[in-house]
Design a protein around this motif. Structure first.
Motif, PDB file in Angstrom:
ATOM      1  N   VAL A   1      16.924  12.375 -28.530  1.00 20.82           N
ATOM      2  CA  VAL A   1      16.438  10.995 -28.596  1.00 20.82           C
ATOM      3  C   VAL A   1      16.009  10.571 -27.198  1.00 20.82           C
ATOM      4  O   VAL A   1      16.811  10.626 -26.263  1.00 20.82           O
ATOM      5  CB  VAL A   1      17.548  10.058 -29.122  1.00 20.82           C
ATOM      6  CG1 VAL A   1      17.057   8.620 -29.160  1.00 20.82           C
ATOM      7  CG2 VAL A   1      18.016  10.514 -30.497  1.00 20.82           C
TER       8      VAL A   1
ATOM      9  N   VAL B   1      12.135  10.890 -31.241  1.00 19.19           N
ATOM     10  CA  VAL B   1      13.183  11.854 -31.601  1.00 19.19           C
ATOM     11  C   VAL B   1      12.533  13.195 -31.854  1.00 19.19           C
ATOM     12  O   VAL B   1      11.591  13.293 -32.643  1.00 19.19           O
ATOM     13  CB  VAL B   1      13.921  11.462 -32.891  1.00 19.19           C
ATOM     14  CG1 VAL B   1      15.101  12.408 -33.130  1.00 19.19           C
ATOM     15  CG2 VAL B   1      14.392  10.039 -32.835  1.00 19.19           C
TER      16      VAL B   1
ATOM     17  N   PHE C   1      15.867  10.782 -39.947  1.00 19.64           N
ATOM     18  CA  PHE C   1      15.422  10.734 -38.547  1.00 19.64           C
ATOM     19  C   PHE C   1      16.022   9.523 -37.835  1.00 19.64           C
ATOM     20  O   PHE C   1      16.459   8.578 -38.459  1.00 19.64           O
ATOM     21  CB  PHE C   1      13.884  10.678 -38.494  1.00 19.64           C
ATOM     22  CG  PHE C   1      13.294  11.944 -39.038  1.00 19.64           C
ATOM     23  CD1 PHE C   1      13.232  13.085 -38.251  1.00 19.64           C
ATOM     24  CD2 PHE C   1      12.867  12.008 -40.343  1.00 19.64           C
ATOM     25  CE1 PHE C   1      12.724  14.252 -38.764  1.00 19.64           C
ATOM     26  CE2 PHE C   1      12.361  13.177 -40.863  1.00 19.64           C
ATOM     27  CZ  PHE C   1      12.301  14.301 -40.086  1.00 19.64           C
TER      28      PHE C   1
ATOM     29  N   ALA D   1      22.800   9.666 -33.676  1.00 18.69           N
ATOM     30  CA  ALA D   1      22.283  11.040 -33.667  1.00 18.69           C
ATOM     31  C   ALA D   1      23.425  12.044 -33.781  1.00 18.69           C
ATOM     32  O   ALA D   1      23.312  13.070 -34.464  1.00 18.69           O
ATOM     33  CB  ALA D   1      21.474  11.284 -32.395  1.00 18.69           C
TER      34      ALA D   1
ATOM     35  N   ARG E   1      19.260  16.367 -32.538  1.00 18.57           N
ATOM     36  CA  ARG E   1      18.286  15.305 -32.322  1.00 18.57           C
ATOM     37  C   ARG E   1      18.218  14.972 -30.838  1.00 18.57           C
ATOM     38  O   ARG E   1      19.224  14.552 -30.254  1.00 18.57           O
ATOM     39  CB  ARG E   1      18.693  14.056 -33.117  1.00 18.57           C
ATOM     40  CG  ARG E   1      18.389  14.175 -34.602  1.00 18.57           C
ATOM     41  CD  ARG E   1      19.224  13.263 -35.443  1.00 18.57           C
ATOM     42  NE  ARG E   1      18.849  13.365 -36.857  1.00 18.57           N
ATOM     43  CZ  ARG E   1      19.279  14.328 -37.674  1.00 18.57           C
ATOM     44  NH1 ARG E   1      20.100  15.260 -37.244  1.00 18.57           N
ATOM     45  NH2 ARG E   1      18.879  14.341 -38.948  1.00 18.57           N
TER      46      ARG E   1
ATOM     47  N   LEU F   1      13.654  16.399 -33.554  1.00 15.08           N
ATOM     48  CA  LEU F   1      14.745  16.986 -34.348  1.00 15.08           C
ATOM     49  C   LEU F   1      14.488  18.480 -34.451  1.00 15.08           C
ATOM     50  O   LEU F   1      13.471  18.920 -34.980  1.00 15.08           O
ATOM     51  CB  LEU F   1      14.787  16.358 -35.744  1.00 15.08           C
ATOM     52  CG  LEU F   1      15.622  17.088 -36.798  1.00 15.08           C
ATOM     53  CD1 LEU F   1      17.051  17.338 -36.344  1.00 15.08           C
ATOM     54  CD2 LEU F   1      15.637  16.299 -38.103  1.00 15.08           C
TER      55      LEU F   1
ATOM     56  N   ASN G   1      20.501  12.177 -24.752  1.00 15.91           N
ATOM     57  CA  ASN G   1      21.652  11.718 -25.540  1.00 15.91           C
ATOM     58  C   ASN G   1      22.951  11.730 -24.749  1.00 15.91           C
ATOM     59  O   ASN G   1      23.997  12.152 -25.253  1.00 15.91           O
ATOM     60  CB  ASN G   1      21.837  12.589 -26.800  1.00 15.91           C
ATOM     61  CG  ASN G   1      20.653  12.543 -27.733  1.00 15.91           C
ATOM     62  OD1 ASN G   1      19.512  12.607 -27.296  1.00 15.91           O
ATOM     63  ND2 ASN G   1      20.910  12.446 -29.027  1.00 15.91           N
TER      64      ASN G   1
ATOM     65  N   ARG H   1      15.671  21.635 -36.096  1.00 14.33           N
ATOM     66  CA  ARG H   1      16.432  21.899 -37.306  1.00 14.33           C
ATOM     67  C   ARG H   1      16.257  23.363 -37.743  1.00 14.33           C
ATOM     68  O   ARG H   1      15.148  23.818 -38.000  1.00 14.33           O
ATOM     69  CB  ARG H   1      15.944  20.983 -38.425  1.00 14.33           C
ATOM     70  CG  ARG H   1      16.927  20.840 -39.600  1.00 14.33           C
ATOM     71  CD  ARG H   1      16.698  21.744 -40.776  1.00 14.33           C
ATOM     72  NE  ARG H   1      15.427  21.663 -41.409  1.00 14.33           N
ATOM     73  CZ  ARG H   1      15.091  20.757 -42.330  1.00 14.33           C
ATOM     74  NH1 ARG H   1      15.952  19.839 -42.711  1.00 14.33           N
ATOM     75  NH2 ARG H   1      13.890  20.793 -42.875  1.00 14.33           N
TER      76      ARG H   1
ATOM     77  N   ASP I   1      23.671  14.756 -36.662  1.00 15.83           N
ATOM     78  CA  ASP I   1      23.700  16.177 -36.305  1.00 15.83           C
ATOM     79  C   ASP I   1      24.933  16.865 -36.878  1.00 15.83           C
ATOM     80  O   ASP I   1      24.889  18.035 -37.249  1.00 15.83           O
ATOM     81  CB  ASP I   1      23.703  16.347 -34.776  1.00 15.83           C
ATOM     82  CG  ASP I   1      22.352  16.015 -34.162  1.00 15.83           C
ATOM     83  OD1 ASP I   1      21.359  15.944 -34.908  1.00 15.83           O
ATOM     84  OD2 ASP I   1      22.302  15.833 -32.934  1.00 15.83           O
TER      85      ASP I   1
ATOM     86  N   SER J   1      21.333  21.157 -36.852  1.00 17.61           N
ATOM     87  CA  SER J   1      20.420  20.102 -36.408  1.00 17.61           C
ATOM     88  C   SER J   1      20.785  19.607 -35.027  1.00 17.61           C
ATOM     89  O   SER J   1      21.973  19.504 -34.686  1.00 17.61           O
ATOM     90  CB  SER J   1      20.522  18.893 -37.349  1.00 17.61           C
ATOM     91  OG  SER J   1      20.095  19.249 -38.632  1.00 17.61           O
TER      92      SER J   1
END
Ligand code: FES
Ligand code: FES
Ligand code: FES
Ligand SMILES: [Fe+3]
Ligand SMILES: [Fe+3]
Ligand SMILES: [Fe+3]
Lengths: 181, 434, 434, 434, 181, 181
Positions: E110, E128, E181, E32, E108, E130, F112, E132, E36, E106
């Motif tokens: 997770v 996830v 993703f 990730a 993410r 995301l 994360n 963005r 990113d 971005s």
């Protein structure tokens, strides 16, 4: 949250083993998977018979004094096994639900899992962001929630005995909940 | 009535244009002609227990502070500072002997008088009397229900409520102490028109279909079988009032008298209500209804769990418009002050499980209201009329046991028509002025 | 044409006001004059295989249910209950012998007739005939492509499609069984005007620049070198039709005939098409195009991976407006029914990799369209005109091998001008009425 | 002035309608009459160090590219391609010798000339001169502050700034090298009207109340005690200018001269400014102010930590409207180029801690502005006027030490009135035209 | 998800050691981080050569019967190493991308990582979110996704061999994906 | 992020024990709980006296060359213990704050979490989605952030010595931050 005392904090992971932490964590992730997939009958099996499930939300209140008071809260759901079974029946029977047919698309992001032992039982704090898209809505609704769960071991399996969930939304910006957190 | 409304309203007495439920132009006219002109529900007196207790409530397109003064009198003010217009109270509720504006600290007392500008040396003393908080036009209450109006020429509240008061006594003042709210209200948003919500609380046709699931659970927990219920509904009376209010009455059927009530309350009901009111309450209570323009109540006998017997609860709902296609719902649960702690708790549980943002009844109703609003606003769709023609031509019940005009079935549209006829009347006056 | 449109449209025959691509006023007029008046694509017949199969599709500002009846006939209805206007079908697609309204259960059969109100005892039987579902004005199809119109006075579909049909055969009916969609469509939202999207499918200038990256990958996988491609594009024909439709034709160049096709299909093409159509398909296929007002197609020869040889795929796109500055895109992939499973799979892979919400071509196009819409609506910016003047004065190809008016380069604006000229014509009619 | 504005503006010279701060109709008129007609701040020259350096900045309802040409000259252009209107630069800043449109690659040089369409073979050469980028009407600068106007008939910049220039020297040109921005600007969004923000920078009443917390920290770190500060504020001068600009001046009080400055700068101040300017700067600096229409500055002496002594920092703010009820804030910190690295760093720290989207002062101000905008737009609320009457009738200071009209207290509303009077004047001209 | 059987659940963490769980978790978090940061060339190194990467989204469909059917799904992406390399080249070359120059911002998130062993291979389920933000868009787009990943050990290092991602968005509310993703 | 080298990655979990990982994770979750609950005075106790706390946000910049440059960043906050104490005093004293009275409703979703050892100190990377609803705002604001934290052990307890937070929002879509990440 009241049980997270200063003392408990410093010795936290003495009380809860890595295996126990992982067991609770996986319970919560598998539970989320079942709820997201609409497998609600299987979800009921994760609950202890004495389950007490509550959902509340705070209310904005002005504070005049120098110290903050606790925020008063509004009851949104207060359920036992009987009412949860009735909900599951309604939500999983297409002919009995308008809100959930077509079924909403749901994703639960479960984070910040803290586990402690309290009066011999495992207690978990977690946050859940439920991303829920209902048919006909232009955009998903994000339900931000905080949960405190109490677990029981029944026949060697972990079961959810109590869930106190708090929704971070005094004015709920969607027309109904029709979901479990 | 102007040409636009004429086209929308005049097709037929039971047929209406979809635009009255979705046009922003119609809604702007409603704000002036209805919401800024008539009585609006703002609070229950029990929400303001002490001097300085206040709540902030929507009133049409504005916000009002409803506050109990040092003198114990409840007043209403525009929630906007007289200096530069700052939103004075930014929370839902509070308690304070003075209202201090957070921007430059103009300070008003609980009667709305400007006490200080913080820099009084630079202001003419003569201005102070003019610069108090902007009061509502009128404020009054009936049995604890507080109503206010922006219009200082509005008719008296008693006239606005009219014969509905006979039934409001049965709901809100049937024991010596009356009812009290069970905590602060739930609040949420629905993408629909305010009239669709109010009309739904006068509509029984949908109930048997939309709520088939929960009604089946009620049956399993000891309530009436669906077939019986449908028959009972088809012979229970609906009541309409010239002010636009309406009631869905429910014949008791085979249920024992006062089933689902805290038994200890029954003697209090009998002692407090008139004999006619008591008999009506026992045999054919005012189960659901709408007070024109935007307040509804329900007091059904329900359960959600099949293991818990049905119980009563009392619900009050405000449908506050945010434009033509969105409402803000405020929803209170009430119980009689004399009810036992356990009964009250059990009633509250079932109330939240069934009616509310998390309730198994409401979740399906509101999906329907939102679905209507999504559909009727579109350019082709809005040309098609909507119908309130069930039971057209049916005669009212003669010698009904309570006031108002009653019709002998809940499966017809007469109470809904009564609501819309009142709406048409008021919007028509707007036209004469314009 | 009223003063506003006059100013916008009449500067010059190749110059247009930016407002026609961004003004909500212009768009409201378009809904009446174009979307509620002409033919709109709604579905492919293969999406409705069985009696009771239905899809819900946008038609202008409204939604229609396109349903195959028990009698096998495909019909279209406004997606709105005749009782109180509930959105009847709330899903994208389904199959049902009856359409039951979820609010009060009015029930319509697959031909749109009201079967029961659930409480028929309270309704006059005479009303039933009037209260069926609201049908579309007309519905018809050409080689599996179903079009509908809200306007029951619309010209016949064959007249609307005109000579374009000769090319549609090449795309959608070149084998005995015709094409079939590869699954349900992708759907997404772009903040742009619907005409910008349709015009882009007639615009080849941008392709060489905006898509330099993916075209280089095609080259590396065996396609034409960029320089060659540019030359080929500059001598390939574009075709325009009086109904506003347009085609970007692609000369084959050095590629072997029918490269990138399932070889087994070629004899079927020859057998199904006329000799002239077959030759045209082989040498200069109708690669990209727009059917007025809001349908586009593409059938390019592409690859994304440099390790996979280029392959054909067939794409169909609906540009549904949501106001002046937003569209909802519905995008289907098709393949000939007779194509092998492997070829179809390989075609689908490259299709999704290149054209679609996740496609490496579309991602850059749509960024450009959104960028235009962000810029042209602003108060100073909207005073500046836009230009469609490339190749102004260039003469059409004489004796072109297919119908329509063809011009000898893809790097000019004549097909785009043809589209806008048709738009101007229709909007002009609106003015005469107003 | 038309009837609508008349009602809003003409109540009284110190009383204004709330609608001028919330009506979209008034705002649309402002865009034409103010933002598209007068000078707007766009950049500081130090943001464009090299040929090809550019920034993209809002100018009223549009975006402009401010770019330094190969010839070193700074120009401004509409950020929109002359071909089809693509937003040319999609980033906040950059550096490039050519501006290439990302859609079809029309290429403009840094002077705005169209260099190539990429397909020049299809364009008439004669069109090239007409199809360069759309320039702003005028662009000019004062001591590094670059202003532009869409209006090519706008008065000279020197006339627009007028006597304010004497104070701008003190702020932006008090050392030989002048000031330079400390990094790119912060940008954020506030739901309020642009005038509420600009007026707040001329309002000292709120400062003592809203900022009681941070001011107490300043006191604890060695600043003036709150009571003293209040007295000092009540006798410090505010200055107003006929162009609508205003200044909040701050008497130094007991603080030593040039406390909170890098000591090494003081001789530079003395050497660069005129003796009168230097004395004014020392004793009564132009601490806060607003340049009509939508630029404000502040240069306070502050600290946030009680452990760090107060220090000066220079803040510049653009209040860019996005409709009547939202602004986009662009906020730069500056320091004199000659200041030491450490002083500059310390200044920057306190600047960000106190004034900015993360600042302890701004966070409370902006909550107030948003609160006003939430309240004043409502249908009842907008009928109530707002007041700027503090110190009405107070006479200006005679023989003030600097230019402009000065009044002898910061706790009155004269500079705010000056701003609004200028606004009323310009909006009145709009009326004469209309 | 089909592999998460009732049996597997009760014995879940017998199958996957804590070290394996942590290895997979850190893989997903580092992945990730690379995505990113736009470090897509390095991201490609995390993939096995046989990578199969798919993205689909469900479609709302009304159910008339009493049992729920699976939701039909729409293919959005279906990639192999060749097409992923082509995407990475396009996205990382400023002159070749309009959608990602300036590069989107971005992040993410997770969560809900569950690891199991299936036919000898490690399999991970994760969610996830995301977040963005693309230049020119007033607000970020939140892509809510669920992933099932299959891993392979190649030369002693964990590699992603298959990813099946599901986007919770039948009507995608942004003009293109242009992301992994 | 610069310290996450290719080498570090392959040997990552040799360096940081499971106990250390869990200690850091629980620190971050408990910290989030305190911040969400407005218990800011207790939060200060989690900081080392030398705390350096920064918040920045990137800016969109067009890249013409073939290689991406780092995004330039804008300073939003730059704090030491003194300024943080001043902020806490302001935010926790009802009469001194307009922005936070009534107190906003906050929920931090911390995900994360990667922990590494760098120059003998524990370093953690994490993402935080702060869901913040302020009174009077119709909808919550989602602050998407990435953090790199450096820890110190002081008197046997873990303390936060440095936090570098990055907000993913060049144009911040709410009128003030008034929060800690
Ligand atoms: S706005 Fe209320 S005191 Fe100024
Ligand atoms: S709205 Fe469809 S049945 Fe009443
Ligand atoms: S829009 Fe700029 S080159 Fe075409
Ligand atoms: Fe109902
Ligand atoms: Fe393209
Ligand atoms: Fe201030």
């Amino acid at each position: 949250m009241a049980t997270v005392t200063e003392e408990a904090r410093s010795t936290w992971h003495d009380h809860v083993s890595d295996a126990e932490y992982r067991m609770v964590m996986e319970f919560l992730f598998r539970e989320a998977m079942l709820l997201d997939a609409g497998r609600l009958v299987e979800w009921l099996e994760l609950l202890a018979p004495q389950i007490r499930y509550t959902l509340e939300t705070p209310r904005f209140e002005m504070v005049q004094a120098t110290m903050r008071q606790g925020e008063p809260s509004v009851c949104l759901m207060n359920e036992d096994m009987g009412s949860l079974e009735a909900r599951v029946k309604q939500l999983t029977t297409p002919s009995l639900t308008l809100a959930e047919n077509p079924r909403s698309i749901s994703r639960r992001f479960v984070t910040n899992i803290l586990v402690e032992r309290h009066e011999g039982q495992l207690l978990a704090h977690s946050n859940v962001l439920l991303h829920r898209l209902r048919v006909g809505q232009g955009a998903p609704h994000g339900f931000s929630t905080q949960r405190t769960d109490r677990f029981a071991m029944i026949d060697g399996r972990l079961k959810l005995a109590q869930r106190q969930a708090r929704l971070d939304e005094p004015m709920i910006n969607t027309h109904s909940i029709s979901a479990m957190f | 009535m102007n040409a636009m409304f004429g086209q929308e309203l005049r097709n037929d007495e039971t047929t209406f244009s979809r635009s009255i439920f979705s046009s922003e132009g119609v809604h702007a006219a409603e704000i002036e002609t209805i919401f800024n002109s008539t009585w609006l529900y703002v609070a229950h007196a029990a929400e303001l227990p002490d001097p300085g207790s206040y709540v902030v409530r929507p009133m049409g397109g504005d916000e009002a502070i409803i506050i109990r003064g040092k003198d114990g009198v409840i007043r209403g003010f525009l929630n906007s500072c007289r200096h530069r217009g700052m939103q004075l109270c930014r929370a839902d509720a509070g308690r304070s002997s003075r209202l201090v504006c957070p921007y430059h600290a103009w300070t008003f007392d609980s009667e709305g008088k400007l006490v200080t500008t913080s820099y009084d040396q630079h202001y003419d003393k003569a201005w102070f009397d003019e610069l108090g908080l902007t009061p509502v036009g009128r404020i009054d209450s009936y049995k604890g229900l507080i109503f206010a109006s922006w219009n200082d020429q509005v008719c008296p509240l008693d006239e606005h409520l009219g014969d509905l008061r006979w039934y409001l006594d049965i709901l809100f003042a049937r024991t010596p102490c009356g009812v009290t709210p069970l905590g602060p209200p739930q609040r949420w948003v629905v993408d629909t028109n305010w009239k669709i919500a109010g009309l739904n609380f006068l509509d029984s046709q949908h109930a048997l279909r939309t709520h088939a699931g929960p009604l089946d659970a009620v049956y399993k927990a000891g309530g009436p079988p669906p077939q019986e219920l449908a028959k009972l509904v088809d012979r229970s009376p609906q009541i309409t009032f010239p002010q636009g209010h309406g009631i869905v009455s429910a014949l008791r059927g085979d249920a024992p008298p006062f089933a689902g009530w805290d038994e200890a309350l029954v003697p209090l009901f009998e002692q407090t209500l008139s004999p006619a009111q008591f008999a009506h309450f026992r045999d054919c209570p005012p189960q659901v209804g709408t007070i024109f323009p935007n307040l509804s109540w329900a007091e059904p006998l329900l359960t959600v769990s099949t293991r818990t017997p049905p119980i009563h609860f009392l619900l009050l709902r405000l449908w506050q418009p945010r434009g033509a296609n969105q409402i803000e719902v405020t929803s209170w649960y009430f119980a009689d002050k004399e009810a036992s702690e356990e009964w009250r708790h059990a009633s509250h549980l079932v109330a939240a499980q069934s009616f509310g943002v998390g309730g198994v009844f409401d979740e399906d109703d509101m999906e329907a209201w939102a679905g209507i609003s999504r559909s009727i606003r579109n350019p082709i769709s809005r040309r098609v009329p909507v119908h309130f023609n069930a039971g057209r031509g049916m005669a009212p019940i003669e010698n009904f046991s309570g006031p108002g005009t009653a019709y002998p079935s809940l499966l017809i549209d007469r109470a809904q028509l009564g609501f819309l006829t009142r709406w048409r009347e008021l919007m028509g006056k707007a036209e004469e002025v314009a």
